[in-house]
Write a protein that holds these residues in place. Structure first.
Motif, short mmCIF file in Angstrom:
data_model
loop_
_atom_site.label_atom_id
_atom_site.label_comp_id
_atom_site.label_asym_id
_atom_site.label_seq_id
_atom_site.Cartn_x
_atom_site.Cartn_y
_atom_site.Cartn_z
N GLY B 66 46.72 35.05 34.90
CA GLY B 66 45.74 35.77 35.71
C GLY B 66 45.18 34.95 36.85
N LEU B 67 45.65 33.71 36.99
CA LEU B 67 45.12 32.96 38.13
C LEU B 67 45.64 33.58 39.42
CD1 LEU B 67 47.91 31.42 38.41
CD2 LEU B 67 46.62 29.34 38.30
N THR B 68 44.89 33.41 40.47
CA THR B 68 45.27 34.01 41.75
C THR B 68 46.16 33.04 42.52
OG1 THR B 68 43.39 33.11 42.92
CG2 THR B 68 43.09 35.25 41.85
N VAL B 69 46.77 33.55 43.58
CA VAL B 69 47.61 32.72 44.42
C VAL B 69 46.82 31.54 44.99
CG1 VAL B 69 48.93 32.68 46.57
CG2 VAL B 69 49.19 34.58 44.99
N GLN B 100 47.39 43.50 40.94
CA GLN B 100 46.29 43.54 41.90
C GLN B 100 45.00 43.11 41.22
OE1 GLN B 100 45.23 47.43 43.66
NE2 GLN B 100 46.13 46.60 45.52
N GLY B 101 44.25 42.25 41.90
CA GLY B 101 42.99 41.78 41.32
C GLY B 101 42.04 42.94 41.07
N PRO B 102 41.39 42.96 39.91
CA PRO B 102 40.53 44.09 39.55
C PRO B 102 39.24 44.10 40.36
CG PRO B 102 40.45 42.38 37.86
CD PRO B 102 41.44 41.92 38.89
N ARG B 103 38.64 42.95 40.55
CA ARG B 103 37.40 42.88 41.33
C ARG B 103 37.71 42.94 42.82
NH1 ARG B 103 36.58 40.25 36.75
NH2 ARG B 103 38.00 38.59 37.33
N ASP B 104 38.65 42.10 43.23
CA ASP B 104 39.01 42.00 44.65
C ASP B 104 40.48 42.39 44.79
OD1 ASP B 104 39.78 41.20 47.19
OD2 ASP B 104 38.41 39.49 47.21
N ARG B 105 40.72 43.55 45.39
CA ARG B 105 42.09 44.06 45.41
C ARG B 105 43.01 43.32 46.38
NH1 ARG B 105 41.41 50.40 46.08
NH2 ARG B 105 40.74 49.51 48.07
N ARG B 106 42.44 42.37 47.16
CA ARG B 106 43.31 41.55 47.99
C ARG B 106 44.03 40.50 47.16
NH1 ARG B 106 38.88 39.30 51.97
NH2 ARG B 106 37.98 39.08 49.91
N GLN B 107 43.38 40.12 46.08
CA GLN B 107 43.95 39.05 45.25
C GLN B 107 45.15 39.53 44.44
OE1 GLN B 107 40.56 37.73 42.95
NE2 GLN B 107 40.07 36.17 44.50
N ARG B 108 46.03 38.57 44.16
CA ARG B 108 47.19 38.84 43.29
C ARG B 108 47.04 37.97 42.05
NH1 ARG B 108 47.05 42.09 46.49
NH2 ARG B 108 48.42 42.48 48.25
N GLU B 109 46.83 38.60 40.94
CA GLU B 109 46.76 37.84 39.70
C GLU B 109 48.17 37.61 39.18
OE1 GLU B 109 42.39 39.11 37.92
OE2 GLU B 109 44.19 39.94 37.00
N LEU B 110 48.45 36.39 38.78
CA LEU B 110 49.79 36.03 38.33
C LEU B 110 49.83 35.93 36.81
CD1 LEU B 110 50.39 33.24 41.01
CD2 LEU B 110 51.16 35.62 41.08
N TYR B 111 50.82 36.61 36.24
CA TYR B 111 51.00 36.57 34.78
C TYR B 111 52.46 36.28 34.46
CZ TYR B 111 46.49 38.95 34.50
OH TYR B 111 45.16 39.26 34.60
N PRO B 112 52.69 35.58 33.36
CA PRO B 112 54.07 35.40 32.92
C PRO B 112 54.54 36.67 32.19
CG PRO B 112 52.59 34.33 31.37
CD PRO B 112 51.74 34.87 32.50
#
Lengths: 177, 177
Positions: B66-69, B100-112
């Motif tokens: 879930g960390l962002t780019v 897509q980030g839940p709070r901030d939709r610009r963010q990309r959360e990364l998951y394996p």
DNA sequence: AGATTATGTCAGTACTATTGACGTAATTTC
DNA sequence: GAAATTACGTCAATAGTACTGACATAATCT
């Protein structure tokens, strides 16, 4: 397109753990420690237009003056084509000189110049300072322990390379090589 | 032309010593240890057409799902252009997914994905085995000492990055990030 | 004399990294 | 609500380090 493509796998939302006995703590620490350990000399090298490869060559030429090109390749575990550019630059900038091997005239013995010795010391200084700081509250026992750990991390077949260096470091002679 | 060019400096024939308090033993050990430490996963990565950069991304995405780019760039200390190709390949091969980030939709959360988790474990396994072997005769005290040494080698400003990982590793919750 | 060794070099390729510029969408600020 | 900022993506050019493969030369070994 922030969301998953059609056939993409589902996201795993839990962090990887120490399951399977994987030692992520030290794996990660080793990565961060080495990254910062190399960052100090990198900044100095940039002033010379050199990179990390120049540092490694300079280091081993200073540690084992007179080593041959073949020996250097073996220590660095790179190909001669990779070494060529770097070594040429160090020779052209008068940091390293080559002498014809006395026993075998095909060999090129590599020696640092005063300039090369000075640069090697300048590069090693911040790294040594960092190590010293990391061990500042430690005694000889802890220091030995860290050394033993690092040595045990090296492939057993290759530990001989290090022992040579250590022997020289502690002032022992080493016959021929 | 094996011998020196006209204006070249004279060769220094003595090995560099611990003069000036330079800790060449640990400097060298650190180099060899890290080289071999990374060589195990490198061989596995080659089968996938991946390199060390893929490994690092995969590692941190698994360690902090879930960390962002932006967070990943900060941990790796590289530019987004450097990350772009590597991350794209991991996404295209279904090892990593972006949400897509839940709070901030610009963010990309990364998951394996399951596939990405499996590869991360496969890459970590030989490294963990090596660490385990290096500490085999050691107790908890020695282990802690090595961890403390490695942590102390990291730039103080950057230790926060590690602490997050350690907290997760030891199973603590961590609020939000 | 012929094979091998030590080194050097040319050519092509791959991976990881950089800087600089530009675009788009979402959020924040005024 | 318009403007500025932020998060991310992408295109282009460049650099550093590594690789494989091929070929050349000189020196040593068999």
């Amino acid at each position: 397109m922030p969301d998953k493509s059609p056939a993409a796998g589902k996201p795993i939302r839990t962090a990887i753990t120490t399951e399977d006995g994987i030692d992520f703590a030290i794996i990660e620490l080793f990565f961060f420690a080495y990254r910062d350990f190399t960052s100090d000399p990198d900044q100095i090298l940039a002033d010379y237009g050199f990179g990390r490869a120049h540092h490694r060559v300079l280091h081993f030429v200073n540690r084992r003056p007179g080593l041959t090109v073949a020996e250097l390749l073996d220590v660095l575990k790179i190909t001669k084509q990779s070494l060529a550019r770097v070594l040429k630059q160090l020779i052209d900038t008068d940091h390293v000189v080559q002498l014809q091997g006395p026993r075998d005239r095909r060999q090129r013995e590599l020696y640092p110049t005063a300039k090369g010795r000075a640069l090697a010391l300048a590069l090693a200084r911040p790294q040594s300072r960092r190590i010293h700081a990391a061990l500042k509250d430690s005694g000889a026992t802890e220091r030995t322990l860290v050394e033993r750990f690092l040595e045990a991390m090296v492939n057993p077949e290759l530990r001989a390379q290090i022992d040579v260096g250590s022997a020289k470091l502690s002032g022992k002679s080493h016959g021929e090589q």
